[in-house]
Structure formats: C-alpha cells, structure tokens
Design an enzyme around this catalytic site. Structure first.
Site, PDB file in Angstrom:
ATOM      1  N   HIS A 178       0.908  -1.153   0.142  1.00 54.18           N
ATOM      2  CA  HIS A 178      -0.016  -0.013  -0.245  1.00 54.18           C
ATOM      3  C   HIS A 178       1.013   1.153   0.178  1.00 54.18           C
ATOM      4  O   HIS A 178       1.851   1.355   0.872  1.00 54.18           O
ATOM      5  CB  HIS A 178      -1.041  -0.009   1.301  1.00 54.18           C
ATOM      6  CG  HIS A 178      -1.956  -1.280   1.220  1.00 54.18           C
ATOM      7  ND1 HIS A 178      -2.991  -1.233   0.305  1.00 54.18           N
ATOM      8  CD2 HIS A 178      -1.900  -2.321   1.935  1.00 54.18           C
ATOM      9  CE1 HIS A 178      -3.778  -2.001   0.452  1.00 54.18           C
ATOM     10  NE2 HIS A 178      -3.030  -2.818   1.724  1.00 54.18           N
ATOM     11  N   CYS A 213      -0.711   1.877  -5.039  1.00 55.42           N
ATOM     12  CA  CYS A 213      -1.572   2.830  -5.701  1.00 55.42           C
ATOM     13  C   CYS A 213      -0.428   4.329  -5.376  1.00 55.42           C
ATOM     14  O   CYS A 213       0.241   4.418  -4.356  1.00 55.42           O
ATOM     15  CB  CYS A 213      -2.846   3.234  -4.361  1.00 55.42           C
ATOM     16  SG  CYS A 213      -4.051   1.868  -4.560  1.00 55.42           S
TER      17      CYS A 213
END
Length: 396
Positions: free
Chosen positions: A150, A192
C-alpha cells in the site's frame, strides 16, 4: 625392496589424488556463470486480505530463481505468513490460478525477512549491504528493487506502522551509487500512486517504474473462489503474461513492462516511468531478470503440471479475460493434520519470528567425491604401513 614398493604405490596414489582434485575443480560450476543480478523484493502488507501482494513478490522471485539467480543474490521480504494463515484452506501453498495449478510457494522458497522484521530500517540496511542478510552487489551489478503493498503520494507503507518516503528512496539510491553498488538499477513499485515514490530520484543509470500515477489506484486483476480473495495485481499479472509470451532474447524492458500498458484501459491507471542516463527501450529484460533457463522451466512445468491443465506459475490469467469460478476439489478438503505433516522445514525449524531464513542444504557425496575419499584413505593406509615397515627394518 618391500619399502620401495610401498613408496611407488604412495606416489601413484598421490598423483591420482591430484588429478582427481583438478578434475573435480574443473567440473564444479563456477559462481562466475551466475548472472550478476541482485534483487530486493518486498511485500510489506500483513493480514489475509492482502494475499495478492505476497503473490506479486513471489512472481518476481520465481522468475529470477528459474533464470539462475541464486538466493544468495536475492533478498525476499514478506510481512505475513500467508501459507500458515488460519484462513488459508491449503496450508503451505499460495496460488494465483486456482488450487489445482502451480503452487508459487514451495520448499525452495527462501524468505529472508518476515513479520515485524519487514520494516524501513531493515529495507535500507539490506539494500546497502549493512545487515547480516543483505545485497552484496558491485559496480557491475544490475540491481532490481521491487516493492508491492500500500502506498500514497510520495510514500510506501510498511505494515500500516511506518513509511518510507520518496526522499528516503532518492537518498538511498544516491548512497548506493556513491558506494558503487550497481552498474544500472531498476526500481518498480506496484501500489496506489506508485510512481510518486520515485519523484525525487535523480541518480544516474537508474530506471524507475510505477504502476499508477498521482491520484490513481492499483487494482487487483482477479479473485479466487476457493481462497475467497483477490490474488494478484493487474500490472504484475500483465507483465508475467508478456514475459511468458515473449521468446526473444532481445526483448527490452519497454517491450514487456511499459508498451503493453499504454493508456488507462488495461490497468485502470497509467504506468509512469523515469529514465536517468539509460532508457527502458535500450535495456534488455534479461539484464535484470537473467537469461531464460529453458531447462529449468521444463523441469518446473513437469513438477507442477496438473492433471487437467499445463499451466505453470508464469501462465497467469489473461489480461482481458474474467476469472472463472474455480471448483472446489478434494485437494481443498485435505485435513489440517495432513497439511501440517506436509509443512515445510522452514516453518518447523523453531526459529523465532523475524529470524533471517537459511535453507538447510542436504550434504551428500557424489561419485567423484567417493573416489577421492577412497583414494585418500588408501594413501593414508600406505603411509601408516610404510612407517610400520621402516620401524621394523630399523629394529632388525
């Protein structure tokens, strides 16, 4: 005269030992045959629902291993023990294409950092070569750093507890360059807002690739019905497909990592690249992943072949094809006790969490070694016998 015979036998056997030793040395594979590729592969997420991040890391790891890059040149960091997770229906297995197909985690998988040891400091130390288990590269090495998990605008998370920033990455690459730790480097982030992690990297001979731009997300490609979650990210899945299809030894990084993902249609995001002194279209994929080992690949196919399909670890779901439900089989219904008995020795070694994993290699003698030992034993026997005879002659 008897002693003279013993001395002749001594010199004959000694000559045989020397020749045999030279032969064994010549036939032993040299480490120089191994590609000068060093890699740090990181899956920084914990918890069962982040299973896909570990699969991403294992995918890159498998390519390197199958192409002859030894574990001594790879540092693998996986933050969670997915193979023994209570929610994993098949213990000691990780699958990207259904539980009937190739297991991407086997007895040859060496995880160097796990659990709480997957942190920012160990990441930096392992890259710089200052930790007990770290990259030992040189000025001619190709250095691959792949991170998945992440991330956000100019940072990458380690287990939701700490972050490494784009400035940290830039400083790290400058230190590696100053220490002559690589000839060229490839940085890949599959997260991301991945490309923002390399915003401040300006080190020469470094290529950077992020699978999403600022404000964009990285998406999973498909889910598994039996496991009940997403199993791989879109970019990593797509790259593996491209790598599998490509048979040309002249395929460049641009051919397999960048060009197939132009626009937003494939990934739902844009791939970002940065080139410092070298270009993606000029660097061969084999420079960072090794020359394809066809023999190893065939052995792997034979080992992991399913009764119903010929898929291997590389042959992942097609980019534009929706994943079909996977039927539950008798494999899924194995008892927990049966799975635990099949547990790999690395999980039953009694090591505390976070201990760098060391493969326990079996010790065995090959035919050449047996001959060498036999001749050596005979030589020692001759020397002892000669000594005894000399003492006897002296007394007489």
């Amino acid at each position: 005269s008897f002693c003279r015979v013993w001395r002749k036998l001594y010199w004959v056997l000694l000559s045989c030992l020397i020749l045999l030793n030279l032969h064994c040395s010549a036939s032993t594979p040299s480490s120089s045959n191994q590609p000068n590729i060093h890699a740090l592969i990181v899956s920084s997420s914990r918890y069962w629902f982040n299973y896909r991040h570990a699969i991403n890391a294992l995918a890159i790891y498998k390519i390197l291993k199958d192409n002859g890059v030894p574990d001594s040149q790879i540092v693998l960091m996986i933050a969670d023990e997915y193979v023994t997770n209570n929610r994993n229906p098949i213990k000691n297995g990780m699958f990207a294409n259904g539980v009937d197909n190739a297991n991407w985690y086997d007895e040859e998988t060496e995880i160097d950092f796990r659990g709480s040891d997957v942190n920012v400091q160990n990441f930096i130390d392992a890259t710089l070569g200052t930790s007990p288990r770290s990259i030992q590269s040189n000025s001619n090495s190709s250095l691959l750093i792949y991170v998945t998990g992440h991330g956000g605008d100019q940072f990458f998370k380690f287990q939701d507890e700490e972050e490494i920033t784009s400035q940290d990455i830039a400083n790290l690459m400058d230190k590696l360059s100053a220490g002559k730790k690589f000839g060229k480097a490839l940085l890949i982030a599959d997260t991301c807002q991945a490309f923002t992690l390399f915003d401040k990297v300006e080190t020469p001979n470094v290529l950077s690739l992020g699978t999403s731009l600022r404000g964009e997300n990285a998406y999973a490609h498909h889910s598994d019905h039996v496991l009940g979650l997403s199993v791989i990210e879109r970019w990593t899945n797509g790259f593996l497909n491209q790598y599998t299809r490509s048979t040309s030894p002249k395929s460049t990084l641009n051919d397999l990592m960048v060009a197939p993902f132009s626009g937003k249609a494939v990934l739902g995001a844009h791939v970002g690249t940065k080139e410092n002194a070298i270009r993606f279209k000029d660097v061969l994929t084999s420079d960072f992943f090794g020359p394809r080992n066809t023999k190893k690949k065939q052995q792997h196919q034979k080992k992991t072949k399913s009764k119903s399909t010929d898929q291997t670890y590389e042959q992942v779901a097609e980019i534009d094809t929706a994943s079909k439900p996977i039927k539950e089989t008798s494999t899924v219904k194995r008892s927990l006790a049966e799975a635990e008995r099949a547990s790999f020795k690395k999980h039953s070694s009694g090591m505390p969490e976070g201990t760098p994993n060391v493969t326990r290699q079996s010790i065995y003698l090959e035919s050449g070694d047996l001959v060498f030992v036999s001749l050596l034993s005979a030589l020692v026997s001759i020397i002892l016998a000669a000594k005894v005879m000399e003492k006897r002659d002296t007394k007489i």
